[in-house]
Design an enzyme around this catalytic site. Structure first.
Site, mmCIF file in Angstrom:
data_model
loop_
_atom_site.group_PDB
_atom_site.id
_atom_site.type_symbol
_atom_site.label_atom_id
_atom_site.label_comp_id
_atom_site.label_asym_id
_atom_site.label_seq_id
_atom_site.Cartn_x
_atom_site.Cartn_y
_atom_site.Cartn_z
ATOM 1 N N TYR A 81 2.485 -3.198 -14.489
ATOM 2 C CA TYR A 81 1.413 -2.203 -14.383
ATOM 3 C C TYR A 81 1.759 -1.185 -13.303
ATOM 4 C CZ TYR A 81 -3.248 -0.333 -13.244
ATOM 5 O OH TYR A 81 -4.315 0.487 -12.985
ATOM 6 N N SER A 127 -2.494 4.976 -9.832
ATOM 7 C CA SER A 127 -2.922 3.826 -9.037
ATOM 8 C C SER A 127 -2.070 3.748 -7.782
ATOM 9 C CB SER A 127 -2.769 2.531 -9.829
ATOM 10 O OG SER A 127 -3.007 1.396 -9.007
#
Length: 241
Positions: free
Chosen positions: A150, A136
């Site tokens: 995250y 990501s």
């Protein structure tokens, strides 16, 4: 023969990737958590493309279920590819409000699950192959005020990619990653902001969220022969973020 495992293959980026790979000639083992109907729909598209495929319910944090997924892939032939895509987020909010169970879920699925799947792939790619980890853009942005944990786990995904690329290169296994930015999928619903893609458009240099097919195209490239000299790379697909 090309046989690829796609985890989290029933929705979002995983489903788009499975469909694109089938069109490119891959036979597929699609791992998914619980949505049988969605997995069946993706599998039907794989078959419609003239490829063989299986859909296997598998919790990627469970070593036994991961092994079962890869055993199912072996029934299709020798494994040549893995797309490590199964992932979760948790509710968006300040770091001080992060709950331990959300932290553990994010670490378990997005890191431990990736490690377990990559380990199975490395053991089974006896004639070489390619692994693509879905990371990501959060890994370098940090996601302050949203989900720092995250982002930290996705940074670990990038490190995993670099380390595995170096260790597995002598075995003919390439390992790369894609780092999507904000992509229009249902993963945002878990974070509590289902319209996040639309809300974020104004701060993305290209002026819009990405589409799952745009990430799938990059994954297909990294699995294919056109990237034969590429390993250890993290390809950012974030609209400029």
């Amino acid at each position: 023969m090309t046989v690829t495992v796609v985890t989290g293959g029933s929705r979002g980026i995983g489903a788009a990737t499975a469909r694109r790979l089938a069109a490119a000639g891959h036979d597929l083992a699609i791992g998914y958590r619980r949505d049988h109907d969605a997995a069946a729909a993706v599998l039907a598209d794989v078959h419609a493309a003239g490829r063989r495929g299986v859909a296997v319910p598998a919790d990627t944090t469970d070593p036994a279920q991961v092994a079962r997924l890869f055993d199912a892939a072996a029934d299709l032939g020798a494994l040549t590819g893995l797309v490590n895509n199964a992932g979760v987020t948790s509710p968006i909010g300040p770091f001080t409000e992060l709950r331990p169970d959300d932290l553990r879920a994010v670490v378990d699925v997005n890191l431990i699950g990736y490690v377990l799947c990559a380990q199975q792939a490395a053991r089974r790619m006896s004639h070489g192959g390619a692994i693509v980890n879905v990371s990501s853009a959060a890994a370098t942005l940090g996601s302050p005020g949203e989900y720092i944990h995250y982002a930290a786990v996705k940074a670990a995904t990038d490190t995993l990619t670099v380390g595995l690329a170096k260790e597995l290169a002598p075995h003919g296994i390439r390992v790369n990653a894609v780092a999507p930015g904000i992509i229009r999928t249902d993963i945002h619903a878990r974070s509590g902001v289902p319209d996040r893609a639309e809300r974020a458009a104004g701060r993305i240099p290209l002026g819009r969220a990405g589409e799952p097919d745009e990430v799938a195209a990059a994954i297909a490239f990294l699995l294919g022969g056109d990237s034969s000299y590429t390993t250890g790379a993290v390809l950012r697909i974030s609209g400029g973020l």
